[in-house]
Scaffold this motif. Sequence first.
Motif, PDB file in Angstrom:
ATOM      1  N   ILE A   1       1.246  -7.630  -0.770  1.00 52.04           N
ATOM      2  CA  ILE A   1       1.740  -6.478  -0.013  1.00 52.04           C
ATOM      3  C   ILE A   1       1.265  -5.240  -0.760  1.00 52.04           C
ATOM      4  O   ILE A   1       1.345  -5.182  -1.990  1.00 52.04           O
ATOM      5  CB  ILE A   1       3.274  -6.460   0.051  1.00 52.04           C
ATOM      6  N   PHE A   2       0.767  -4.248  -0.026  1.00 56.45           N
ATOM      7  CA  PHE A   2       0.427  -2.955  -0.613  1.00 56.45           C
ATOM      8  C   PHE A   2       1.494  -1.944  -0.227  1.00 56.45           C
ATOM      9  O   PHE A   2       1.879  -1.855   0.937  1.00 56.45           O
ATOM     10  CB  PHE A   2      -0.933  -2.453  -0.110  1.00 56.45           C
ATOM     11  N   LEU A   3       1.972  -1.196  -1.214  1.00 59.38           N
ATOM     12  CA  LEU A   3       2.919  -0.106  -0.982  1.00 59.38           C
ATOM     13  C   LEU A   3       2.289   1.207  -1.432  1.00 59.38           C
ATOM     14  O   LEU A   3       1.462   1.229  -2.335  1.00 59.38           O
ATOM     15  CB  LEU A   3       4.205  -0.308  -1.784  1.00 59.38           C
ATOM     16  N   GLY A   4       2.736   2.278  -0.835  1.00 58.54           N
ATOM     17  CA  GLY A   4       2.269   3.612  -1.197  1.00 58.54           C
ATOM     18  C   GLY A   4       2.376   4.511   0.005  1.00 58.54           C
ATOM     19  O   GLY A   4       2.376   4.039   1.148  1.00 58.54           O
ATOM     20  N   PRO A   5       2.482   5.806  -0.232  1.00 57.84           N
ATOM     21  CA  PRO A   5       2.640   6.742   0.874  1.00 57.84           C
ATOM     22  C   PRO A   5       1.379   6.862   1.726  1.00 57.84           C
ATOM     23  O   PRO A   5       0.313   6.381   1.326  1.00 57.84           O
ATOM     24  CB  PRO A   5       2.966   8.062   0.170  1.00 57.84           C
ATOM     25  N   PRO A   6       1.483   7.502   2.886  1.00 56.74           N
ATOM     26  CA  PRO A   6       0.305   7.739   3.721  1.00 56.74           C
ATOM     27  C   PRO A   6      -0.779   8.437   2.899  1.00 56.74           C
ATOM     28  O   PRO A   6      -0.482   9.333   2.114  1.00 56.74           O
ATOM     29  CB  PRO A   6       0.817   8.663   4.831  1.00 56.74           C
ATOM     30  N   GLY A   7      -2.010   8.007   3.072  1.00 58.52           N
ATOM     31  CA  GLY A   7      -3.121   8.647   2.380  1.00 58.52           C
ATOM     32  C   GLY A   7      -3.366   8.137   0.972  1.00 58.52           C
ATOM     33  O   GLY A   7      -4.277   8.612   0.288  1.00 58.52           O
TER      34      GLY A   7
ATOM     35  N   VAL B   1      14.053  -2.344   3.203  1.00 60.64           N
ATOM     36  CA  VAL B   1      14.611  -3.392   2.342  1.00 60.64           C
ATOM     37  C   VAL B   1      15.107  -4.587   3.174  1.00 60.64           C
ATOM     38  O   VAL B   1      14.825  -5.734   2.805  1.00 60.64           O
ATOM     39  CB  VAL B   1      15.694  -2.824   1.402  1.00 60.64           C
ATOM     40  N   PRO B   2      15.810  -4.376   4.311  1.00 67.46           N
ATOM     41  CA  PRO B   2      16.198  -5.555   5.104  1.00 67.46           C
ATOM     42  C   PRO B   2      14.994  -6.399   5.549  1.00 67.46           C
ATOM     43  O   PRO B   2      15.075  -7.627   5.562  1.00 67.46           O
ATOM     44  CB  PRO B   2      16.946  -4.958   6.305  1.00 67.46           C
ATOM     45  N   GLN B   3      13.877  -5.754   5.885  1.00 65.68           N
ATOM     46  CA  GLN B   3      12.681  -6.513   6.246  1.00 65.68           C
ATOM     47  C   GLN B   3      12.139  -7.264   5.032  1.00 65.68           C
ATOM     48  O   GLN B   3      11.675  -8.400   5.143  1.00 65.68           O
ATOM     49  CB  GLN B   3      11.604  -5.598   6.819  1.00 65.68           C
TER      50      GLN B   3
ATOM     51  N   ARG C   1       9.291   8.361   1.876  1.00 64.08           N
ATOM     52  CA  ARG C   1      10.251   8.401   0.755  1.00 64.08           C
ATOM     53  C   ARG C   1      11.614   7.890   1.187  1.00 64.08           C
ATOM     54  O   ARG C   1      12.271   7.148   0.461  1.00 64.08           O
ATOM     55  CB  ARG C   1      10.390   9.825   0.219  1.00 64.08           C
ATOM     56  N   GLU C   2      12.038   8.271   2.382  1.00 69.26           N
ATOM     57  CA  GLU C   2      13.369   7.892   2.867  1.00 69.26           C
ATOM     58  C   GLU C   2      13.484   6.410   3.208  1.00 69.26           C
ATOM     59  O   GLU C   2      14.469   5.768   2.865  1.00 69.26           O
ATOM     60  CB  GLU C   2      13.732   8.716   4.112  1.00 69.26           C
ATOM     61  N   LYS C   3      12.477   5.873   3.898  1.00 65.58           N
ATOM     62  CA  LYS C   3      12.605   4.523   4.452  1.00 65.58           C
ATOM     63  C   LYS C   3      11.879   3.444   3.659  1.00 65.58           C
ATOM     64  O   LYS C   3      12.379   2.336   3.522  1.00 65.58           O
ATOM     65  CB  LYS C   3      12.088   4.507   5.894  1.00 65.58           C
ATOM     66  N   THR C   4      10.681   3.758   3.180  1.00 66.28           N
ATOM     67  CA  THR C   4       9.844   2.720   2.595  1.00 66.28           C
ATOM     68  C   THR C   4       9.856   2.712   1.071  1.00 66.28           C
ATOM     69  O   THR C   4       9.775   1.650   0.461  1.00 66.28           O
ATOM     70  CB  THR C   4       8.401   2.844   3.122  1.00 66.28           C
TER      71      THR C   4
END
Length: 194
Positions: free
Chosen positions: A4-10, A90-92, A155-158
């Motif tokens: 899985i890759f995480l990080g903000p848009p861009g 987090v639930p996902q 920031r809020e959701k992911t």
Amino acid sequence: MRVIFLGPPGAGKGTQAKRIMDACAIPQLSTGDMLRSAVAAKTAVGVRAKEVMDSGALVSDDIVNQIVSDRIDMDDCKSGFILDGFPRTVPQAEALTNILREKGLDLTAVIELRVDEDALVERMRSRVAETIANGGVVRSDDNPEAFRTRLHEYREKTAPLSEYYAKTGELKTVDGMADMDAVTASIRKVLRLD
């Protein structure tokens, strides 16, 4: 290889995911693509999803989780996959952990591309200027205000996913502000591809 890759848009998630996908010959699984495919194939969960979408409502986590679970079972995922756009909450993430556990699978890594948000806004401005200079069409959401809104939403959701995966021990961070090839090299090192 299940990543899985995480990080903000861009942050460069799509670029890096494509490079790892090509290097490992594994598919990149986009929730949007999976959803459209399930609807087109008229699978049981696809029919449920279409009913929800036709009503104008958002597809529930239960439906998305089932679509992801079904997709992971396909032959091209036997050697692994890269998840794109899932999990977002987090639930996902908790549901994904359970799905993988039931299948006897583990994540190889959750790679977070750490970036400076102000620098991302500058990257976006440069990309827009370059697109205009080359006679291209600029996306309607490619402006600083819309981009900052997308960053706030992230920031809020992911962003809480970082903490979740840090607790599971699966989170690996990479400097996403480095040169593109250096970022790829860092990811390959984390995944022990060299």
